[in-house]
Scaffold this motif. Structure first.
Motif, PDB file in Angstrom:
ATOM      1  N   GLY A   1      29.434  38.076  29.782  1.00 18.64           N
ATOM      2  CA  GLY A   1      29.473  39.268  30.935  1.00 18.64           C
ATOM      3  C   GLY A   1      30.861  38.712  31.367  1.00 18.64           C
ATOM      4  N   ASN A   2      31.749  38.450  31.189  1.00 19.27           N
ATOM      5  CA  ASN A   2      32.597  37.764  31.550  1.00 19.27           C
ATOM      6  C   ASN A   2      34.054  38.251  31.430  1.00 19.27           C
ATOM      7  N   VAL A   3      34.947  39.117  32.473  1.00 22.56           N
ATOM      8  CA  VAL A   3      35.686  40.160  32.041  1.00 22.56           C
ATOM      9  C   VAL A   3      37.079  39.768  33.104  1.00 22.56           C
ATOM     10  N   VAL A   4      38.442  39.763  32.226  1.00 26.95           N
ATOM     11  CA  VAL A   4      40.038  39.591  33.067  1.00 26.95           C
ATOM     12  C   VAL A   4      40.233  40.718  32.614  1.00 26.95           C
ATOM     13  N   PHE A   5      41.128  40.861  33.943  1.00 27.49           N
ATOM     14  CA  PHE A   5      41.587  42.115  34.443  1.00 27.49           C
ATOM     15  C   PHE A   5      42.295  41.992  35.163  1.00 27.49           C
ATOM     16  N   GLN A   6      43.436  43.260  34.616  1.00 25.84           N
ATOM     17  CA  GLN A   6      44.181  43.350  36.344  1.00 25.84           C
ATOM     18  C   GLN A   6      44.256  44.419  36.924  1.00 25.84           C
ATOM     19  N   ALA A   7      44.652  44.569  38.270  1.00 26.52           N
ATOM     20  CA  ALA A   7      43.802  45.396  39.178  1.00 26.52           C
ATOM     21  C   ALA A   7      44.989  45.330  40.588  1.00 26.52           C
ATOM     22  N   ARG A   8      45.405  45.968  41.161  1.00 29.44           N
ATOM     23  CA  ARG A   8      46.012  46.561  42.389  1.00 29.44           C
ATOM     24  C   ARG A   8      45.427  45.291  43.469  1.00 29.44           C
ATOM     25  N   SER A   9      46.145  44.829  44.070  1.00 29.58           N
ATOM     26  CA  SER A   9      45.325  43.432  44.854  1.00 29.58           C
ATOM     27  C   SER A   9      44.241  44.057  45.897  1.00 29.58           C
ATOM     28  N   LYS A  10      43.205  43.422  46.302  1.00 28.06           N
ATOM     29  CA  LYS A  10      41.837  44.128  47.051  1.00 28.06           C
ATOM     30  C   LYS A  10      40.897  42.895  47.769  1.00 28.06           C
ATOM     31  N   SER A  11      40.096  42.451  48.089  1.00 23.57           N
ATOM     32  CA  SER A  11      39.234  42.148  47.883  1.00 23.57           C
ATOM     33  C   SER A  11      38.517  42.467  47.178  1.00 23.57           C
ATOM     34  N   ARG A  12      37.904  40.685  47.139  1.00 20.47           N
ATOM     35  CA  ARG A  12      36.508  40.607  45.915  1.00 20.47           C
ATOM     36  C   ARG A  12      35.662  41.642  45.999  1.00 20.47           C
ATOM     37  N   SER A  13      34.366  41.900  47.547  1.00 14.08           N
ATOM     38  CA  SER A  13      33.931  43.122  47.385  1.00 14.08           C
ATOM     39  C   SER A  13      34.380  44.630  47.232  1.00 14.08           C
ATOM     40  N   ALA A  14      35.875  44.373  47.552  1.00 15.13           N
ATOM     41  CA  ALA A  14      35.863  45.898  47.398  1.00 15.13           C
ATOM     42  C   ALA A  14      36.068  45.866  45.777  1.00 15.13           C
ATOM     43  N   LEU A  15      36.183  45.371  45.220  1.00 15.13           N
ATOM     44  CA  LEU A  15      36.534  44.946  43.616  1.00 15.13           C
ATOM     45  C   LEU A  15      35.168  44.810  43.443  1.00 15.13           C
ATOM     46  N   GLU A  16      34.215  44.347  43.009  1.00 15.72           N
ATOM     47  CA  GLU A  16      32.522  43.927  43.163  1.00 15.72           C
ATOM     48  C   GLU A  16      32.355  45.532  43.082  1.00 15.72           C
ATOM     49  N   ARG A  17      33.172  46.186  44.468  1.00 16.08           N
ATOM     50  CA  ARG A  17      31.848  47.520  43.950  1.00 16.08           C
ATOM     51  C   ARG A  17      31.672  48.798  42.964  1.00 16.08           C
ATOM     52  N   GLN A  18      33.823  47.917  43.264  1.00 19.37           N
ATOM     53  CA  GLN A  18      34.349  49.508  42.159  1.00 19.37           C
ATOM     54  C   GLN A  18      33.754  49.019  40.689  1.00 19.37           C
ATOM     55  N   VAL A  19      33.562  47.694  40.418  1.00 18.40           N
ATOM     56  CA  VAL A  19      33.115  47.274  39.028  1.00 18.40           C
ATOM     57  C   VAL A  19      31.858  47.558  38.929  1.00 18.40           C
ATOM     58  N   GLU A  20      30.584  47.445  39.662  1.00 13.86           N
ATOM     59  CA  GLU A  20      29.338  48.089  39.740  1.00 13.86           C
ATOM     60  C   GLU A  20      29.060  49.505  39.686  1.00 13.86           C
ATOM     61  N   ALA A  21      30.147  49.992  40.716  1.00 11.03           N
ATOM     62  CA  ALA A  21      30.160  51.678  40.838  1.00 11.03           C
ATOM     63  C   ALA A  21      30.521  51.964  38.687  1.00 11.03           C
ATOM     64  N   ALA A  22      31.382  51.569  38.217  1.00 14.41           N
ATOM     65  CA  ALA A  22      32.547  51.954  36.666  1.00 14.41           C
ATOM     66  C   ALA A  22      31.059  51.533  35.999  1.00 14.41           C
ATOM     67  N   MET A  23      30.041  50.740  35.877  1.00 15.77           N
ATOM     68  CA  MET A  23      29.516  50.258  34.886  1.00 15.77           C
ATOM     69  C   MET A  23      27.926  51.354  35.054  1.00 15.77           C
ATOM     70  N   GLN A  24      27.855  52.132  36.447  1.00 17.47           N
ATOM     71  CA  GLN A  24      26.747  52.651  36.550  1.00 17.47           C
ATOM     72  C   GLN A  24      27.287  54.087  36.159  1.00 17.47           C
ATOM     73  N   LYS A  25      28.413  54.743  36.213  1.00 16.67           N
ATOM     74  CA  LYS A  25      28.809  55.480  35.443  1.00 16.67           C
ATOM     75  C   LYS A  25      28.826  55.413  34.164  1.00 16.67           C
ATOM     76  N   ASP A  26      29.629  54.563  33.552  1.00 17.67           N
ATOM     77  CA  ASP A  26      29.797  55.116  32.175  1.00 17.67           C
ATOM     78  C   ASP A  26      28.766  53.805  31.823  1.00 17.67           C
ATOM     79  N   LEU A  27      28.355  53.143  32.142  1.00 19.25           N
ATOM     80  CA  LEU A  27      27.120  52.080  31.200  1.00 19.25           C
ATOM     81  C   LEU A  27      25.801  52.621  31.627  1.00 19.25           C
ATOM     82  N   GLY A  28      25.679  53.646  32.840  1.00 16.83           N
ATOM     83  CA  GLY A  28      23.765  53.760  33.042  1.00 16.83           C
ATOM     84  C   GLY A  28      23.509  52.902  33.408  1.00 16.83           C
ATOM     85  N   ARG A  29      23.634  52.040  33.939  1.00 17.74           N
ATOM     86  CA  ARG A  29      23.519  49.949  34.520  1.00 17.74           C
ATOM     87  C   ARG A  29      24.232  49.399  35.109  1.00 17.74           C
ATOM     88  N   VAL A  30      23.670  48.608  36.224  1.00 14.76           N
ATOM     89  CA  VAL A  30      24.814  47.606  36.823  1.00 14.76           C
ATOM     90  C   VAL A  30      24.330  46.422  36.949  1.00 14.76           C
TER      91      VAL A  30
END
Length: 179
Positions: A40-69
């Motif tokens: 569960g270590n993922v390296v990626f590039q993204a537009r500069s955002k706060s840690r917490s904003a990125l964390e929320r976005q990643v968790e929402a993407a997992m819920q949507k695509d993987l069905g779990r967070v």
């Protein structure tokens, strides 16, 4: 574009395929996505955002695509490279057979505590910002270090070996100045 690392708590090849995780990040719009090891270590590039904003976005993407967070902790590769370069372990005598562990907290602890703290060969050595550095000697008693860390800092955290942090830095284009 900045490079980040997402550390997902509780993930393993048994409960998530790294290829699916990579596709999930790509579908969320992140680029140059790489998984590092199978934990569960993922390296990626993204537009500069706060840690917490990125964390929320990643968790929402997992819920949507993987069905779990999986609880997500984000650090920039630059932050991690600075950590590795500073080698906080050099200030401590760590037994040669010790495992060095880095615990990533979401926020600085509210209260100060006197460190190091030790329990059955597991030692919490120091805290630098939101990173906690520990070492333990493997024993038949199992993962005593996690009990000590969670008892002291709670469960809103994730832990990786020092070597894993170095591999993540290298995968993100930073330098790995230790062996």
């Amino acid at each position: 574009m900045p490079t980040y690392a997402a550390f997902l708590r509780g993930i393993s090849p048994l409960n998530a395929k790294m290829s699916e995780l990579r596709k999930c990040f790509e579908a969320a719009g992140y680029t140059n996505v790489k998984t590092v090891l199978g934990s569960g270590n993922v390296v990626f590039q993204a537009r500069s955002k706060s840690r917490s904003a990125l964390e929320r976005q990643v968790e929402a993407a997992m819920q949507k695509d993987l069905g779990r967070v999986f609880s997500t902790t984000i650090r920039s590769i630059d932050e991690l490279a600075s950590l590795v370069a500073s080698d906080p372990y050099k200030a401590f005598k760590v037994a040669p057979n010790s495992k060095r562990i880095v615990t990533l907290l979401h926020a600085k602890p509210r209260s100060r505590m006197k460190l190091p703290i030790e329990l059955d060969g597991a030692r919490i050595l120091c805290l630098k910002g939101t990173e906690l550095f520990s070492a333990y000697v493997p024993s038949p008693k199992g993962p005593i270090f996690m009990s000590l860390i969670e008892k002291t800092f709670g469960k809103d955290l994730t832990t990786r070996t020092w070597d894993t942090i170095g591999k993540v830095v290298k995968a993100g284009g930073g330098q790995r100045p230790f062996t």
